[in-house]
Design a protein around this motif. Structure first.
Motif, PDB file in Angstrom:
ATOM      1  N   GLY A 331       0.773  -1.174   0.083  1.00 42.80           N
ATOM      2  CA  GLY A 331       0.122   0.062  -0.065  1.00 42.80           C
ATOM      3  C   GLY A 331       0.790   1.233  -0.115  1.00 42.80           C
ATOM      4  N   HIS A 332       2.194   1.240   0.360  1.00 40.68           N
ATOM      5  CA  HIS A 332       3.019   2.204   0.471  1.00 40.68           C
ATOM      6  C   HIS A 332       4.053   2.130  -0.518  1.00 40.68           C
ATOM      7  CE1 HIS A 332       1.612   3.602   4.320  1.00 40.68           C
ATOM      8  NE2 HIS A 332       1.688   2.267   4.623  1.00 40.68           N
ATOM      9  N   ARG A 333       4.304   1.129  -1.180  1.00 36.10           N
ATOM     10  CA  ARG A 333       5.132   0.946  -2.233  1.00 36.10           C
ATOM     11  C   ARG A 333       4.570  -0.337  -2.993  1.00 36.10           C
ATOM     12  NH1 ARG A 333       9.847  -2.103   1.276  1.00 36.10           N
ATOM     13  NH2 ARG A 333       8.680  -2.808   2.968  1.00 36.10           N
ATOM     14  N   MET A 334       5.275  -0.476  -4.243  1.00 35.58           N
ATOM     15  CA  MET A 334       4.905  -1.572  -4.961  1.00 35.58           C
ATOM     16  C   MET A 334       6.190  -1.802  -6.010  1.00 35.58           C
ATOM     17  SD  MET A 334       1.575  -2.038  -7.559  1.00 35.58           S
ATOM     18  CE  MET A 334       2.091  -0.978  -8.908  1.00 35.58           C
ATOM     19  N   SER A 335       6.377  -3.279  -6.269  1.00 36.13           N
ATOM     20  CA  SER A 335       7.429  -3.903  -7.062  1.00 36.13           C
ATOM     21  C   SER A 335       6.831  -4.623  -8.271  1.00 36.13           C
ATOM     22  CB  SER A 335       8.277  -4.729  -6.203  1.00 36.13           C
ATOM     23  OG  SER A 335       8.979  -3.855  -5.359  1.00 36.13           O
ATOM     24  N   VAL A 336       6.907  -4.235  -9.314  1.00 37.52           N
ATOM     25  CA  VAL A 336       6.543  -5.202 -10.632  1.00 37.52           C
ATOM     26  C   VAL A 336       7.747  -5.613 -11.333  1.00 37.52           C
ATOM     27  CG1 VAL A 336       5.007  -4.847 -12.535  1.00 37.52           C
ATOM     28  CG2 VAL A 336       4.501  -3.568 -10.484  1.00 37.52           C
ATOM     29  N   MET A 337       7.481  -7.141 -12.089  1.00 34.71           N
ATOM     30  CA  MET A 337       8.402  -7.817 -12.592  1.00 34.71           C
ATOM     31  C   MET A 337       7.630  -8.294 -13.727  1.00 34.71           C
ATOM     32  SD  MET A 337      11.566  -8.432 -13.093  1.00 34.71           S
ATOM     33  CE  MET A 337      12.791  -9.577 -13.911  1.00 34.71           C
ATOM     34  N   THR A 338       7.865  -8.206 -15.129  1.00 35.51           N
ATOM     35  CA  THR A 338       7.207  -8.804 -15.884  1.00 35.51           C
ATOM     36  C   THR A 338       8.197  -9.723 -16.930  1.00 35.51           C
ATOM     37  OG1 THR A 338       7.467  -7.023 -17.645  1.00 35.51           O
ATOM     38  CG2 THR A 338       5.408  -7.040 -16.132  1.00 35.51           C
ATOM     39  N   GLN A 339       7.425 -10.585 -17.630  1.00 37.74           N
ATOM     40  CA  GLN A 339       8.381 -11.431 -18.692  1.00 37.74           C
ATOM     41  C   GLN A 339       7.189 -12.078 -19.731  1.00 37.74           C
ATOM     42  OE1 GLN A 339      11.719 -12.345 -17.721  1.00 37.74           O
ATOM     43  NE2 GLN A 339      11.620 -13.124 -19.539  1.00 37.74           N
ATOM     44  N   ASP A 340       7.914 -12.188 -20.677  1.00 41.99           N
ATOM     45  CA  ASP A 340       7.214 -12.643 -21.842  1.00 41.99           C
ATOM     46  C   ASP A 340       6.840 -13.998 -21.833  1.00 41.99           C
ATOM     47  OD1 ASP A 340       6.830 -10.270 -23.218  1.00 41.99           O
ATOM     48  OD2 ASP A 340       8.558 -10.313 -24.334  1.00 41.99           O
ATOM     49  N   VAL A 341       5.825 -14.797 -22.256  1.00 42.02           N
ATOM     50  CA  VAL A 341       5.504 -16.062 -22.152  1.00 42.02           C
ATOM     51  C   VAL A 341       5.509 -16.675 -23.495  1.00 42.02           C
ATOM     52  CG1 VAL A 341       3.921 -17.792 -21.269  1.00 42.02           C
ATOM     53  CG2 VAL A 341       4.494 -15.739 -19.964  1.00 42.02           C
ATOM     54  N   LEU A 342       6.068 -17.997 -23.766  1.00 43.20           N
ATOM     55  CA  LEU A 342       5.940 -18.911 -24.943  1.00 43.20           C
ATOM     56  C   LEU A 342       4.907 -19.697 -24.489  1.00 43.20           C
ATOM     57  CD1 LEU A 342       7.069 -19.693 -27.592  1.00 43.20           C
ATOM     58  CD2 LEU A 342       8.638 -21.297 -26.310  1.00 43.20           C
ATOM     59  N   PHE A 343       3.618 -19.378 -25.593  1.00 44.45           N
ATOM     60  CA  PHE A 343       2.721 -20.464 -25.395  1.00 44.45           C
ATOM     61  C   PHE A 343       2.811 -21.480 -26.613  1.00 44.45           C
ATOM     62  CE2 PHE A 343       1.092 -16.333 -23.577  1.00 44.45           C
ATOM     63  CZ  PHE A 343       0.640 -16.860 -22.560  1.00 44.45           C
ATOM     64  N   ASP A 417      -5.849  -3.550  -8.113  1.00 39.60           N
ATOM     65  CA  ASP A 417      -5.619  -3.392  -9.509  1.00 39.60           C
ATOM     66  C   ASP A 417      -4.290  -2.572  -9.627  1.00 39.60           C
ATOM     67  OD1 ASP A 417      -5.911  -2.647 -12.214  1.00 39.60           O
ATOM     68  OD2 ASP A 417      -7.595  -1.289 -12.048  1.00 39.60           O
ATOM     69  N   TRP A 418      -3.305  -3.366  -9.748  1.00 40.94           N
ATOM     70  CA  TRP A 418      -1.881  -2.757  -9.789  1.00 40.94           C
ATOM     71  C   TRP A 418      -1.729  -2.045 -11.111  1.00 40.94           C
ATOM     72  CZ3 TRP A 418       1.546  -4.385 -13.470  1.00 40.94           C
ATOM     73  CH2 TRP A 418       1.518  -5.399 -14.088  1.00 40.94           C
ATOM     74  N   HIS A 419      -2.309  -2.536 -12.301  1.00 41.93           N
ATOM     75  CA  HIS A 419      -2.301  -1.900 -13.457  1.00 41.93           C
ATOM     76  C   HIS A 419      -2.642  -0.131 -13.395  1.00 41.93           C
ATOM     77  CE1 HIS A 419      -1.453  -5.270 -15.914  1.00 41.93           C
ATOM     78  NE2 HIS A 419      -2.377  -6.100 -15.421  1.00 41.93           N
ATOM     79  N   ARG A 420      -3.614  -0.104 -12.498  1.00 45.61           N
ATOM     80  CA  ARG A 420      -4.313   1.632 -12.401  1.00 45.61           C
ATOM     81  C   ARG A 420      -3.065   2.465 -11.813  1.00 45.61           C
ATOM     82  NH1 ARG A 420      -6.655   3.764  -8.094  1.00 45.61           N
ATOM     83  NH2 ARG A 420      -7.635   5.545  -8.553  1.00 45.61           N
ATOM     84  N   VAL A 421      -2.345   1.704 -10.820  1.00 49.79           N
ATOM     85  CA  VAL A 421      -1.380   2.544 -10.147  1.00 49.79           C
ATOM     86  C   VAL A 421      -0.068   2.463 -11.092  1.00 49.79           C
ATOM     87  CG1 VAL A 421       0.263   2.545  -8.028  1.00 49.79           C
ATOM     88  CG2 VAL A 421      -2.032   1.470  -7.770  1.00 49.79           C
ATOM     89  N   ALA A 422       0.159   1.550 -11.703  1.00 50.09           N
ATOM     90  CA  ALA A 422       1.356   1.606 -12.828  1.00 50.09           C
ATOM     91  C   ALA A 422       1.052   2.484 -13.964  1.00 50.09           C
ATOM     92  CB  ALA A 422       1.649   0.201 -13.109  1.00 50.09           C
ATOM     93  N   GLY A 423      -0.092   2.530 -14.226  1.00 50.66           N
ATOM     94  CA  GLY A 423      -0.570   3.280 -15.522  1.00 50.66           C
ATOM     95  C   GLY A 423      -0.355   4.947 -14.908  1.00 50.66           C
ATOM     96  N   VAL A 424      -0.763   5.420 -13.632  1.00 54.05           N
ATOM     97  CA  VAL A 424      -0.630   6.517 -13.325  1.00 54.05           C
ATOM     98  C   VAL A 424       0.897   6.973 -13.301  1.00 54.05           C
ATOM     99  CG1 VAL A 424      -0.842   8.284 -11.123  1.00 54.05           C
ATOM    100  CG2 VAL A 424      -2.756   6.376 -11.751  1.00 54.05           C
ATOM    101  N   VAL A 425       1.921   6.471 -12.762  1.00 53.56           N
ATOM    102  CA  VAL A 425       3.107   6.980 -12.744  1.00 53.56           C
ATOM    103  C   VAL A 425       3.824   6.713 -14.093  1.00 53.56           C
ATOM    104  CG1 VAL A 425       3.386   6.171 -10.317  1.00 53.56           C
ATOM    105  CG2 VAL A 425       4.007   4.387 -11.918  1.00 53.56           C
ATOM    106  N   LYS A 426       3.468   6.297 -15.130  1.00 54.52           N
ATOM    107  CA  LYS A 426       3.676   6.236 -16.486  1.00 54.52           C
ATOM    108  C   LYS A 426       3.553   7.490 -17.184  1.00 54.52           C
ATOM    109  CE  LYS A 426       4.876   1.921 -16.907  1.00 54.52           C
ATOM    110  NZ  LYS A 426       6.385   1.578 -17.082  1.00 54.52           N
ATOM    111  N   HIS A 427       2.671   8.505 -16.589  1.00 52.32           N
ATOM    112  CA  HIS A 427       2.778   9.826 -16.960  1.00 52.32           C
ATOM    113  C   HIS A 427       3.418  10.861 -16.108  1.00 52.32           C
ATOM    114  CE1 HIS A 427      -0.966   7.724 -18.099  1.00 52.32           C
ATOM    115  NE2 HIS A 427      -0.960   8.528 -19.398  1.00 52.32           N
TER     116      HIS A 427
END
Length: 704
Positions: A331-343, A417-427
């Protein structure tokens, strides 16, 4: 009655007890009476052919011992018979004397039998002692004493191999579990030459590890205290051969090495394990071990710990269309890690990204992994190379890591909804390039002094960051008792060149984020810091696949707090005049100088209602603490305390204030609608993200 009649009667008595001449053929005794009795029985009954001889072996002696005991009982019955006959023939002194002589003779025979019994018992004890001596001799010569007991459940293994098997399950077992001692147990299961070890924790899951043993004899299942067996084998490092035997008669696990032996009590209670049917996988994903290790290392520092919002006490693992995401936030900080997936449905030997079935392409799903599992999983992943498989079931994640299988519980709940928070700081428009190693070293020097000089716990770890176009200054808040300042060279890569931004940041959060980024980045150390203003989250990024977001600290609130607590704001008279004032720390974390006479300005009924709510809340907490400490939950008591609390809050206070409790409830709903315009978001629950002015307006308008 002549001798033949007496012997016939004796014969009948012995036959009633199952005793015949053949049973007594090996009785060893010096008594001529016994020899004569055997011969007479043989002549009368004709059931014995052969000569009398002592038993040559140990088992024979035992049979003789039992036969003598039966004979002794028979003689006792004979004495009773003689006494009865004596009563009948008491008028015949000669016959009475004859019978008395026979009784005395029998008594002597019984005494001889007693002595013979003692001799045989001594021989048996001596044979047992000899057996133990021979076992000790075999141990001394380096042999296996279990050869004396062919049906023993045992195996041999080296100390290092045993540690490799039990180490992983012992990681998950919590020590000092007062309520559930069974959860301190390590379960060993031997099937053929395969040994497995199981450790269980209710809140986390279970770990099973497997290995191979030598000279296994029989299958077994044994549960022993994990601390005992782990400590013992750690102190045996280097021992090539350790013998482990399960003594089910004495409920002991016996561990021997060289001349040493250790007996560990077995736990006979049932160990709770996850049912195999609950582990049926809905789908599976294959990962490179080093990739998931680095992912957890990047994000787990931001996860909540013991947060009342239980869904934040974990790492969110999700498939989002064509990417795998790992997210953690408190709630005070957030860490995000993404990786492409092979289907793909085709088997893959060497992979560098997660591989999922083709049927999952374009879908979205996620689970919350408890934070307690992450350190254990990190250690297991660090010791494994290559690929491993994660099986997703309804309530569990199963990590298949070669000889080790970790079954993790999942946290129920909807993740923010972490996408929403990440979307805000992208600006964020102001972006700076900073050397992560230089920034980490500066924070490592400044943070201890900032904490040491803080005048309140609320001000701990808070540093003032001043961003300019080519420099970053980190300093302690103005009212800190210790002043410190660090100046770093940075490069502004986006935004207005002349703008200066001063923002409060939790230095400990930033330092942890830097450590995880540096460990993830291998050689590169340049990071990007993006910010917009003093209320929007600060984004710390490295590349496009990982970032940290830290919410800023309001310097205005911090200034107000520190000013209230500043020693200069309190006079010496106010500090020492206990008769008129007292210093109290309020729920807002501020110190208040309260004049005792000012209590008269509060309506006594409102004071009564406020203190009543406080005391009843304490009673409710006490009932819950009693339950945590092992008592059963007293719903009757809780109902009483909640009833009292409602009387104060919905009865006394509305009456004293003139505000109907229905209006109070309606106004609170309006306030929450201001705070959460669409739906509840944990991110919006924090003060720094709330619109306190609009919430206050809603409250004022509702109460009017």
């Amino acid at each position: 009655m002549n001798m033949k009649s007496i012997l016939n009667q004796t014969l009948e008595t012995l036959k009633e007890k199952g005793v015949c001449a053949d049973n007594l053929r090996k009785v060893t005794a010096p008594s001529e009476l016994i020899t004569q009795l055997i011969s007479t029985l043989a002549n009368l009954s004709g059931d014995y052919k052969g000569s009398y001889s002592p038993a040559p072996d140990y088992q024979g002696l035992l049979r003789q011992f039992n036969a003598l005991q039966q004979l002794n009982v028979s003689f006792g019955k004979q004495l009773t018979f003689y006494r009865e006959k004596a009563k009948q023939d008491r008028d015949n002194p000669a016959e009475l004397k004859r019978l008395q002589d026979e009784v005395n003779s029998e008594r002597g025979a019984n005494e001889q039998l007693t002595a013979e019994n003692e001799r045989l018992r001594a021989e048996r004890l001596e044979a047992d002692a000899e057996t133990e001596r021979l076992k000790a001799l075999v141990l001394t010569l380096g042999g296996n004493p279990e050869a004396w007991e062919r049906n023993a459940l045992c195996f041999d293994i080296s100390a290092n191999d045993m540690l490799r098997i039990i180490d992983a399950p012992c990681m998950i077992i919590k020590r000092g579990n007062v309520q559930f001692k069974v959860l301190e147990m390590l379960t060993l299961t031997l099937v053929g030459d395969n040994l497995s070890a199981l450790g269980v924790d209710y809140n986390t899951g279970q770990v099973i590890s497997r290995g191979v043993v030598h000279k296994a004899n029989g299958d077994m299942v044994a549960s022993v205290p994990a601390t005992h067996i782990s400590t013992l084998f750690r102190n045996m490092k280097g021992e090539e051969t350790v013998n482990v035997r399960c003594d089910q008669d004495r409920n002991r696990l016996i561990i021997r090495t060289g001349k040493n032996a250790y007996n560990i009590p077995l736990c006979m209670d049932t160990i709770p394990v996850v049912d195999e049917s609950d582990l049926t996988a809905k789908y599976s994903i294959t990962f490179p071990a080093n990739m998931l290790h680095r992912t957890l290392q990047r994000v787990m520092h931001s996860a909540g710990k013991n947060d009342v919002r239980h869904y934040m006490n974990g790492v969110f693992l999700s498939l989002d269309k064509n990417t795998f995401n790992a997210v953690a936030t408190d709630g005070h900080r957030m860490s995000v890690m993404t990786q492409d997936v092979l289907f793909t449905n085709e088997p893959q030997e060497e992979i560098v990204t997660p591989v999922a079935p083709a049927s999952l392409s374009g879908t979205s799903s996620g689970v919350i992994l408890p934070i307690e599992v992450c350190p254990i999983l990190m250690k297991l992943l660090g010791a494994n190379q290559g690929n491993f498989r994660i099986d997703y079931s309804e309530s569990y994640l199963t990590f298949n890591l070669g000889d080790v299988t970790l079954v993790s519980n999942l946290i129920n709940g909807s993740y923010p909804d972490w996408h929403r928070v990440a979307g805000v700081v992208k600006h964020n428009t102001e972006k700076f390039s900073i050397n992560a190693l230089v920034l980490r070293d500066a924070l490592s020097r400044a943070l201890p002094l900032i904490n040491a000089g803080a005048v309140s716990k609320n001000a701990n770890s808070t540093g003032v960051f001043v961003f300019k176009s080519n420099a970053l200054m980190i300093k302690s808040p103005n009212q800190n008792l210790i002043e410190c300042k660090e100046v770093l060279d940075i490069e502004k890569v986006a935004g207005e060149q002349e703008d200066k931004i001063e923002i409060g940041i939790n230095c400990e959060y930033l330092l942890r984020a830097l450590n995880s980024l540096i460990s993830h980045s291998d050689e590169e150390t340049e990071i990007t810091v993006a910010l917009k203003d003093t209320v929007t989250g600060l984004e710390i990024g490295f590349g496009d696949d990982c970032c940290d977001i830290i919410m800023p600290v309001s310097l205005a609130d911090l200034q107000d707090l520190i000013g209230t607590l500043s020693p200069e704001s309190i006079s010496a008279d106010e500090l020492h005049d206990d008769t008129n004032t007292m210093m109290m720390t309020g729920f807002d974390g501020k110190a208040h100088n309260i004049g005792l006479g000012s209590l008269g300005a509060i309506d006594s009924r409102i004071l009564h209602a406020s203190l009543g709510v406080f005391t009843e809340s304490a009673e409710i907490c006490k009932a819950l603490v009693n339950t945590i400490e092992g008592q059963s939950l007293d719903l009757v008591n809780l109902s009483e305390e909640f009833g009292d609390l409602n009387w104060y809050s919905l009865g006394v206070f509305p009456s004293a204030s003139g505000i109907h409790y229905g209006r109070i409830l309606e106004t609170n709903i309006v306030k929450l609608a201001v705070r959460y315009p669409e739906k509840f978001e944990a991110f919006l629950a924090h003060d720094e993200n709330r619109n306190l002015v609009e919430e206050r307006k809603a409250l004022v308008n509702g109460i009017k």
